[in-house]
Design an enzyme around this catalytic site. Structure first.
Site, PDB file in Angstrom:
ATOM      1  N   ARG A 988       0.761  -1.049  -0.215  1.00  0.00           N
ATOM      2  CA  ARG A 988       0.076  -0.034  -0.015  1.00  0.00           C
ATOM      3  C   ARG A 988       1.026   1.313   0.014  1.00  0.00           C
ATOM      4  O   ARG A 988       1.770   1.400   0.871  1.00  0.00           O
ATOM      5  CB  ARG A 988      -0.920  -0.023   1.126  1.00  0.00           C
ATOM      6  CG  ARG A 988      -2.140   0.890   1.076  1.00  0.00           C
ATOM      7  CD  ARG A 988      -2.718   0.843   2.445  1.00  0.00           C
ATOM      8  NE  ARG A 988      -3.507  -0.270   2.515  1.00  0.00           N
ATOM      9  CZ  ARG A 988      -4.137  -0.751   3.606  1.00  0.00           C
ATOM     10  NH1 ARG A 988      -3.622  -0.388   4.744  1.00  0.00           N
ATOM     11  NH2 ARG A 988      -4.833  -1.989   3.601  1.00  0.00           N
ATOM     12  N   ARG A1057      -1.880   6.238   9.614  1.00  0.00           N
ATOM     13  CA  ARG A1057      -1.947   5.782   8.370  1.00  0.00           C
ATOM     14  C   ARG A1057      -2.120   7.164   7.450  1.00  0.00           C
ATOM     15  O   ARG A1057      -2.239   8.241   7.605  1.00  0.00           O
ATOM     16  CB  ARG A1057      -2.734   4.727   8.196  1.00  0.00           C
ATOM     17  CG  ARG A1057      -2.501   3.728   9.028  1.00  0.00           C
ATOM     18  CD  ARG A1057      -3.284   2.457   8.847  1.00  0.00           C
ATOM     19  NE  ARG A1057      -3.049   1.551   9.362  1.00  0.00           N
ATOM     20  CZ  ARG A1057      -3.772   0.156   9.411  1.00  0.00           C
ATOM     21  NH1 ARG A1057      -4.448  -0.041   8.643  1.00  0.00           N
ATOM     22  NH2 ARG A1057      -3.170  -0.874  10.006  1.00  0.00           N
ATOM     23  N   LYS A1122      -4.065   0.805  14.932  1.00  0.00           N
ATOM     24  CA  LYS A1122      -4.000   1.754  13.867  1.00  0.00           C
ATOM     25  C   LYS A1122      -4.556   3.046  14.041  1.00  0.00           C
ATOM     26  O   LYS A1122      -5.346   3.263  14.972  1.00  0.00           O
ATOM     27  CB  LYS A1122      -4.515   1.007  12.676  1.00  0.00           C
ATOM     28  CG  LYS A1122      -5.983   0.800  12.873  1.00  0.00           C
ATOM     29  CD  LYS A1122      -6.740  -0.112  11.355  1.00  0.00           C
ATOM     30  CE  LYS A1122      -7.785  -0.498  11.629  1.00  0.00           C
ATOM     31  NZ  LYS A1122      -8.133  -1.551  10.666  1.00  0.00           N
ATOM     32  N   LYS A1124      -6.307   6.817  12.273  1.00  0.00           N
ATOM     33  CA  LYS A1124      -6.701   7.320  10.999  1.00  0.00           C
ATOM     34  C   LYS A1124      -6.988   8.646  11.068  1.00  0.00           C
ATOM     35  O   LYS A1124      -8.060   9.004  11.997  1.00  0.00           O
ATOM     36  CB  LYS A1124      -7.832   6.434  10.322  1.00  0.00           C
ATOM     37  CG  LYS A1124      -7.235   5.060  10.150  1.00  0.00           C
ATOM     38  CD  LYS A1124      -8.469   4.189   9.421  1.00  0.00           C
ATOM     39  CE  LYS A1124      -7.909   2.806   9.012  1.00  0.00           C
ATOM     40  NZ  LYS A1124      -8.929   1.851   8.566  1.00  0.00           N
ATOM     41  N   CYS A1343     -14.803  -3.299  -0.191  1.00  0.00           N
ATOM     42  CA  CYS A1343     -13.596  -3.749   0.275  1.00  0.00           C
ATOM     43  C   CYS A1343     -12.882  -4.739  -0.724  1.00  0.00           C
ATOM     44  O   CYS A1343     -13.729  -5.597  -1.483  1.00  0.00           O
ATOM     45  CB  CYS A1343     -13.561  -4.020   1.572  1.00  0.00           C
ATOM     46  SG  CYS A1343     -13.854  -5.867   1.884  1.00  0.00           S
ATOM     47  N   CYS A1349      -7.315 -10.919   0.606  1.00  0.00           N
ATOM     48  CA  CYS A1349      -7.292 -10.661   2.184  1.00  0.00           C
ATOM     49  C   CYS A1349      -7.285 -11.713   3.078  1.00  0.00           C
ATOM     50  O   CYS A1349      -8.454 -12.479   2.835  1.00  0.00           O
ATOM     51  CB  CYS A1349      -8.543  -9.483   2.444  1.00  0.00           C
ATOM     52  SG  CYS A1349      -8.328  -9.136   4.094  1.00  0.00           S
ATOM     53  N   CYS A1388     -15.411  -9.029   5.826  1.00  0.00           N
ATOM     54  CA  CYS A1388     -15.240  -9.486   7.245  1.00  0.00           C
ATOM     55  C   CYS A1388     -15.805  -7.953   7.829  1.00  0.00           C
ATOM     56  O   CYS A1388     -15.796  -7.102   7.474  1.00  0.00           O
ATOM     57  CB  CYS A1388     -13.829  -9.849   7.444  1.00  0.00           C
ATOM     58  SG  CYS A1388     -12.832  -8.369   7.863  1.00  0.00           S
ATOM     59  N   CYS A1392     -13.131  -2.242   6.026  1.00  0.00           N
ATOM     60  CA  CYS A1392     -12.559  -1.269   5.431  1.00  0.00           C
ATOM     61  C   CYS A1392     -13.268  -0.470   4.562  1.00  0.00           C
ATOM     62  O   CYS A1392     -12.718   0.507   4.228  1.00  0.00           O
ATOM     63  CB  CYS A1392     -11.521  -2.335   4.600  1.00  0.00           C
ATOM     64  SG  CYS A1392     -10.452  -2.895   5.591  1.00  0.00           S
TER      65      CYS A1392
END
Ligand code: SF4
Length: 1491
Positions: A988, A1057, A1122, A1124, A1343, A1349, A1388, A1392
């Site tokens: 990414r 991120r 994470k 964001k 996603c 994934c 899932c 995302c």
């Protein structure tokens, strides 16, 4: 009246007495019978004859292949009471039956029906292959045998029936014959009429008849009584029986024919015994001493008598029953009329005329009768007088004249239909048309059939056409050269002709110059004869791309199919062969009748271009191969993979099958270009990673692979076999180690612990149990379930199993092979585990499947395992343990009860264990031990023995923007092959604000081609993502990204991120400001470790090797999870600001300048299914900050999270939980404390949407911007949608920038007015300017999920477009085509694609099963809520259809769908994240029953 009497020849010598002997029945052997039923006319209806034959085909065959026809009526219902049910394969009308017939060999029974007689001609090239198999082709005809008789000489047996009863009996005979002789039998029968009656055989007698070895000899069978045994009118009606065919027969036959006839006799005898009706190869009626014999083939209906004439009806057409015919034509006969039912026969000799002549040659020349050939059509309306007159004429006519009985029939009454082209094949034909445009010529195009006949689709025909054209083109070249010598030519014309000679092989130039030459010649007065020749051959000026397209059926017999001639022709011809055999069904084909590898065959020719391609694997390689094939001056063979079972097979299946085939080496992608050798280059290019053994052997032989390996050593490691070896080797080593440990263990019984685990929880428990067992002095072995075989398990004494539950109650991935073996052993009644002492601990979630009918999925794998081990004789030494996530202590509650039972069984329960168990290694340990994100990544990159990195390094690479994944589509298959998963990496890019230059775009495009899977993804965080990058490509890919002045640092991992901003195409100045702000924030919050540069960019180690990095913001633990950040510019909330940890809402001052931002904190999407401690949350407003303060605010919020986030539980570590735990006020105060000042109140703002503004916009600066729709952000070339190429072409000329939106679309931004036409031209050329999509589609996003994934539980990106196809129809029906409804899907619950703020959302739970959410705010201002816990597609459609209709009828003005479903009581509103699960499951009458 002329009485009909069967003569007694041959098999008809029997009586209606007792059943013949059917002893010595043989057991069924592996065989199959193909019954092909073909109708002459598409309007043909189900007559008694057809129904009778179909029934026999049904009862005798294992597989039925049928085409859409009147016959389909039968196959759809079949005999309702039948105990035998063949598998029925339905083909569309006109489809080529060759492939299924050749392929369905492993099946035990087969039938095929179609309404097109052309199917026979299409089968012609394959009859040589089919004739050596036990196949029956039943062919129904009306009044013309012309088409059917064409194939007569290509098959061992050809039988004809003229009545429905005869058709029924002969169908049985044919089945028996095919079975006993394992040869093809063609059975042609007249379609008959509706009034015929058939006495059918009882079903229970059919199989014994087929399986019986033999019946009694003819002498045991008495002849049945015939109704008119006394004859009439003075004629002897009972001719003496013909003697059995034997070597002693007076007629000498060749041994093969003799054998065939004997076998026929035996089968006919068996059939007689069954049906009590004689089966004659030919039968005679009429005068016993005739002067004239009429030998008929067809439904002649001569139900009358004529003096001195006998009628001989032929039923066995091939092998021709010469001895019987001679007996049927007594020596009194002086004239024989061979009367055949033919209308379209165009050849000189009719089919059996020559056979009759040949048969009569054995007669003394003095007594040989004169033989006439005659034809007839429909004789049903003829009377005896007509026939008499005809025979009188025949008696006087010259034998050279072909006579015709009855009304003449037009030989071209019906033009053949164009054959059906399966729709999936358009994947390739469209590419050919796209690449070569008007230059393309498909020499065997189906469209030629109506005018050229069936033969037009054969390779020979196509090759002939091409050869003819090329020869004519040579003539054109000669004529042009001759003309060039002409002195009178104008300089312009001379120049054009000379230029054409030079460019005659150039597809485009030759075309253009040709047109100009024609114009010039027509307007000039050149009188040279060559000029006229040139003009007459003008259609050959263009260098066409000539193709022959065929199926893999051609590969079975290269010679007979004409493929060999095309390959060996040396002509400039391209052959595209489509192989449609799905990888997963390849084993069902008969290994002994393998298709030839046409690729290898052609490569061995040496001067043939060969490519193996698969459009669902590498589109770029397909293009490259087709272009190279076209350019190659000589034959080219392109083998194209297109695996589908039927026309309805979804594209997703084709994609998965292709992947399996390519990955396993079954279908390697390669190109072989012999012309390169002349240039000193390697002719072979391997475009996939694995090759088949035979291809490898060829390359070895040719020394090419060794050269290839020398130049690219990495290929050697990637060959499937060697990869498998290395893994097997590693396993062997581990087994040895375990064995040695066992030997050195103490006296306690050894314990084997086997686990199956997807998420790691069961593995963790198994490892802990292992440690505890060792601490008790036990010798242990720890392994995954799939690493042991049942045989190995049978050798073990004590084994405990720990398994979790996956998907729909399935075993986890690393236990599936074991489960399959277990099931097979149980099914076989095996008792091989009688020495095994075992116990199972199962882990699951009792609330995961809330519907009562799904309750059995709870802990299903563990329960199944426990039960099946017992059935195999295993002794359960401790009861099944059940761990339930819903228990107070999760699965530990059940585990704590179970584990002591194990110690007790093993006699170690009294041993006191004092050692403190080591803490499990968590991400926190990995981070701190990593030396600032180094770990052993560098070393791992050098290890080519595996495609993976060490598990701990895979946690660290996330901080570098890299995720290790494996191809989920082929995981099982690789496991079955004993090779490691197909590891690949996702990379990414960090792209603050989602803005890149055209040059950067070109680099990204190139990286995808060179290092990735030839496509890339625009993500929901406005950046680029590559998938399928294999380990050895990682470093070069990162270095290329770096050369484009981009990086991947902190694109993933427990750090801040990629910072995203609104795309706002119309506000250029503001966009520049917020973009700058985003870049500053991103740079400010970047990790400072030099590990990234050191590992990926080969920068020197810090301080010569001693690591002295320092992370001023993160410290060595980095963040708990994470982090964001998003920046939104009202009124658009296209970044879904509230779904981010930190949000900045741009606030403008009274002059329209950026004054600062309202700040939000605590948004986040990810949850865990059924874990109510996890929930989505929207960010809370903290207050207003200036632009200058923004960076510090982001930093301080991050620091408070760093120090207060929950590091003990990653599921509870995001900022959203920290804020709810601390309380918003306390959290805010902490941030203010670090800032040293307090937040002023937030300022007013309004959002009105979170979807993109598609189409053209003009900014304040006069520059233009176009927002394209890229469905789910995948940039790739597809047939008819070459968006990747389009954007690449645009990037080459674009002077502005590209903006990636957080909805996965792209804005081509900053286009000057003067550049607009060029950009618009490219957009139109590639159809990227198309925005004519439904509002639902434009507002949807998904996603990635499968196949890359690792966390995906269900499809998302590949499935949502298909679901939208269905839902947009519902919208259209209700007038909502243009209404925007935000719909999202993820594979899932990590979320995302931000599903929890969508108006409708689906979150994957298991393959095909989703959580359904409703009621999100249209502009991302409100969370949605769970409406249904588990829905499948039919349920989704059933729920949404009335709901959408209701919305269309009763919505308020401007009311969005999310608001509507709340107002009208479908679902309660979600007011905060912590209350997310309150009132879930719908409201009132819409409430899910199970909740
Ligand atoms: S939402 Fe889940 S399945 Fe989809 S990409 Fe994210 S982690 Fe993978």
């Amino acid at each position: 009246m002329f009485s009909t009497v069967n003569d007694s020849e041959g098999a008809g010598t029997g009586s209606g007495g007792s059943d013949p002997e059917m002893s010595n029945a043989i057991p069924p052997i592996s065989f199959f019978i193909v019954a092909v039923v073909v109708f002459q006319s598409p309007t043909m209806s189900l007559t008694p004859a057809i129904a009778a034959v179909a029934r026999v085909a049904h009862l005798t065959s294992d597989v039925v292949v049928e085409s859409e026809s009147a016959f389909s009526e039968y196959w759809k219902s079949g005999p309702s009471s039948s105990a035998h049910s063949p598998s029925v394969i339905s083909l569309p009308r006109g489809a080529d039956a060759a492939s299924p017939l050749l392929r369905e060999q492993a099946a035990s029974l087969l039938s095929y029906t179609t309404t097109s007689s052309q199917a026979l001609t299409r089968l012609l090239p394959h009859l040589a292959e089919l004739s050596a198999r036990p196949v029956v082709l039943h062919i129904a005809v009306e009044n013309d045998l012309s088409d059917a008789l064409i194939i007569r000489s290509a098959v061992p047996y050809f039988l004809y029936s003229s009545t429905a009863q005869q058709a029924h009996d002969t169908a049985l005979l044919a089945s028996r014959l095919a079975r006993s002789q394992r040869k093809a039998v063609v059975h042609v029968f007249h379609v008959g009429d509706a009034n015929e009656t058939v006495e059918e055989i009882a079903e229970d007698r059919v199989q014994p008849f087929l399986l019986a070895e033999k019946v009694g000899t003819p002498k045991n069978i008495s002849r049945p009584a015939t109704p008119d045994s006394n004859g009439a009118n003075g004629h002897a009606v009972l001719t003496p029986p013909l003697s059995p065919l034997s070597p002693s027969s007076s007629i000498s036959l060749d041994p093969v024919t003799d054998e065939l006839l004997k076998a026929y006799e035996a089968a006919a005898l068996s059939t007689l015994a069954l049906v009590r009706r004689p089966q004659h190869p030919c039968s005679r009626k009429g005068s016993a001493s005739p002067q004239m014999a009429v030998v008929t083939l067809g439904r002649a209906n001569f139900d009358f008598e004529i003096d001195d004439v006998s009628f001989v009806n032929v039923s066995l057409v091939s092998p021709f029953p010469t001895p019987r015919l001679l007996k049927a034509i007594p020596s009194s006969v002086t004239r024989v009329i061979v009367l055949e039912q033919l209308s379209k026969w165009s050849m000189k000799w009719t089919p059996i005329f020559l056979d009759v002549i040949t048969a009569l040659q054995s007669r003394d020349p003095e007594n040989r009768p004169i033989v006439h050939s005659a034809t007839f059509g429909d004789t049903s309306a003829l009377h005896s007088e007509d026939v008499s007159i005809f025979l009188q004429k025949a008696a006087l006519a010259s034998p050279a004249t072909r006579l015709h009985l009855g009304p003449a029939i037009s030989p071209h009454a019906s033009a053949p239909e164009a054959p059906h082209v399966p729709k999936h094949e358009a994947s390739y034909t469209k590419i050919l048309s796209h690449l070569f445009g008007e230059r393309i010529e498909i020499a065997n195009a189906p469209s030629l059939v109506p005018t050229q006949g069936e033969v037009a689709t054969s390779p020979e025909f196509a090759l002939g056409r091409i050869r003819g054209d090329l020869e004519l083109r040579e003539e054109l070249i000669d004529a042009v050269q001759e003309l060039l010598q002409e002195a009178e030519l104008s300089p312009e014309l001379h120049s054009l002709l000379s230029r054409w000679i030079l460019a005659k092989d150039d597809g485009v130039k030759s075309w253009e110059l040709g047109d100009q030459i024609v114009l010039s010649l027509e307007s000039s007065s050149v009188s040279h004869p060559a000029a006229a020749r040139v003009l007459s051959l003008r259609w050959l000026f263009s260098a066409l791309s000539r193709w022959i397209i065929g199926s893999d059926a051609w590969s079975y017999d290269l010679g007979a199919s004409g493929l060999h001639h095309a390959i060996a022709s040396g002509l400039n011809v391209n052959i595209l062969i489509l192989d449609t055999l799905p990888y997963s069904t390849r084993n069902a084909t008969d290994e002994n009748r393998r298709k030839r590898d046409v690729g290898l065959y052609a490569m061995n020719h040496g001067d043939v271009y060969v490519a193996s391609i698969a459009v669902y694997s590498s589109y770029a390689q397909v293009l490259q191969s087709l272009i190279e094939a076209d350019k190659f001056n000589g034959p080219s063979v392109v083998l194209a993979y297109l695996p589908y079972k039927n026309e309805d097979s979804p594209a997703l299946d084709l994609l998965k099958e292709t992947k399996l085939a390519v990955d396993s080496g079954y279908w390697p992608l390669y190109r072989w270009d012999p012309s390169k050798e002349a240039e000193g280059k390697e002719p072979f290019s391997l475009d996939s990673d694995a090759v088949k053994n035979d291809l490898q052997a060829f390359l070895d032989r040719q020394n090419h692979l060794s050269q290839l390996t020398r130049s690219k050593p990495q290929f050697a490691a990637d060959l499937v076999s060697s990869l498998g070896e290395s893994v097997k080797e590693a396993r062997k080593k581990r087994a040895l180690q375990a064995y040695e440990e066992l030997l050195t263990g103490i006296d306690a019984p050894p314990l084997t612990i086997l686990f199956a685990s997807d998420g790691g929880a069961a593995e963790k428990k198994a490892k802990r149990l292992n440690g505890r067992a060792k601490a008790r002095g036990l010798t242990t072995t720890l392994a995954t379930l799939d690493s042991v075989s049942l045989d190995a398990l049978a050798q073990e004494e004590y084994v405990v199993f720990i398994t979790s539950t996956a998907g729909q109650g399935e075993p986890p991935q690393n236990g599936r092979t074991f489960f399959k073996a277990l099931n097979a052993a149980v099914a076989a009644g095996n008792q091989g585990l009688i020495n095994l002492k075992y116990s199972v601990f199962a882990m699951g979630d009792s609330h995961y499947w809330p519907r009562p009918e799904d309750a059995h999925y709870y802990n299903k794998p563990g329960k199944d395992l426990d039960a099946r081990l017992a059935r195999l004789g295993g002794q359960r030494v401790a009861d099944l343990g059940l761990g339930d996530d819903q228990d107070a202590d999760g699965s530990e509650t059940g585990y704590k009860v179970w584990e002591p039972l194990i110690w007790k069984v093993l006699g170690v329960d009294t041993i006191q264990v004092h050692e403190v168990e080591p803490d499990p290694i968590t991400n926190e340990h990995i981070k701190v031990a990593s030396q600032y994100l180094r770990g052993t990544i560098s070393e791992g990159l050098e290890d080519f023995s595996t495609g993976a990195l060490a598990p701990s390094d895979t946690q660290l690479t996330k901080f570098h923007g890299i995720y290790q994944q494996d191809d989920r589509d082929i995981r099982d298959e690789r496991q079955a092959q004993g090779v490691e998963p197909a590891f690949g990496f996702m990379i990414r890019v960090r792209l603050p604000g989602g803005v890149c230059t055209p040059q950067q775009w070109l680099t990204i495009d190139q990286i995808a081609d060179e290092h990735g899977s030839s496509n890339f993804k625009l993500t929901t965080r406005s950046t680029f993502q590559f998938h399928g990058v294999i380990k050895r490509h990682l470093k070069p890919a990162i270095q290329s990204i770096n050369r484009a002045l981009l990086d991947t640092l902190a694109a993933c991992g427990d750090v801040n991120r990629n910072v995203i901003v609104s795309a706002i195409p119309s506000m250029s100045k503001l966009h520049a400001q917020v973009h700058e702000f985003a870049k500053n924030v991103s740079e400010h919050l970047l990790p400072r470790t030099s590990a990234y540069h050191e590992i990926w960019l080969d920068k020197k180690m810090v301080a010569g090797g001693a690591v002295q990095d320092f992370e001023p913001l993160y410290g060595e633990f980095y963040l708990p999870r994470k982090f964001k950040i998003a920046v939104a510019v009202p009124p658009t909330n296209d970044v879904d600001l509230f779904a981010n940890d930190v949000g900045f809402i741009a606030i403008l001052d009274e002059h329209g300048e950026l004054a600062g931002f309202n700040v939000t904190a605590g948004g986040g999407m990810g949850v865990t299914h059924s874990n109510k401690k996890t929930y989505p949350r929207l960010g809370s407003l903290l207050g207003f900050v200036t632009v200058d303060q923004g960076k510090a605010v982001a930093e301080k919020i991050m620091l408070v999270q760093r120090d207060n986030g929950n590091r003990a539980d990653r599921k509870n570590a995001r900022l959203k939980y920290t804020i709810d735990r601390m309380g918003l006020d306390v959290f805010k105060a902490e941030v203010e404390k670090l800032l040293g000042w307090e937040f002023p109140p937030a300022r007013p703002f309004t959002f009105d949407r979170n979807v993109d503004d598609f189409g053209w916009h003009t900014g304040e600066d006069g520059k233009h911007h176009f927002t394209c729709f890229i469905e789910n952000g995948r940039i790739q070339d597809e047939p008819d949608r070459n968006f990747k190429t389009c954007l690449k072409e645009i990037a080459k000329i674009h002077k502005g920038e590209f903006r990636l939106t957080a909805n996965q679309h792209i804005v081509i931004s900053g286009i000057a007015t003067e550049d607009l036409p060029d950009i618009k031209h490219l957009l139109a050329k590639y159809k990227l300017d198309n925005l004519n999509f439904s509002g639902l589609r434009l507002s949807s996003s998904a996603c990635v999920a499968f196949p890359t994934c690792g966390l995906a539980m269900a499809e998302s990106e590949r499935y949502l477009p298909l679901l939208v196809d269905k839902l947009e129809k519902i919208c259209e029906e209700n007038g909502l085509r243009n209404d925007s409804i935000v719909m999202r899907m993820t594979g899932c619950p990590n979320g995302c694609a931000r599903p929890y703020v969508a108006e409708i959302a689906f979150v994957g739970k298991a393959p095909g099963s989703y959580l359904m959410l409703l009621g999100g705010g249209y502009h991302g201002q409100r969370l949605n809520k769970i409406y249904r816990e588990s829905v499948t597609e039919p349920e989704i459609l059933a729920i949404l259809k009335p709901m959408i209709k209701h919305y269309a009828l009763e919505r308020l003005e401007g009311e969005h769908f999310g608001d509507f479903v709340i107002r009208t009581g479908y679902i309660a509103p979600t007011t905060s994240g912590a209350e997310y699960y309150d009132r879930m499951g719908g409201e009132g009458q819409h409430r899910e029953i199970a909740i």
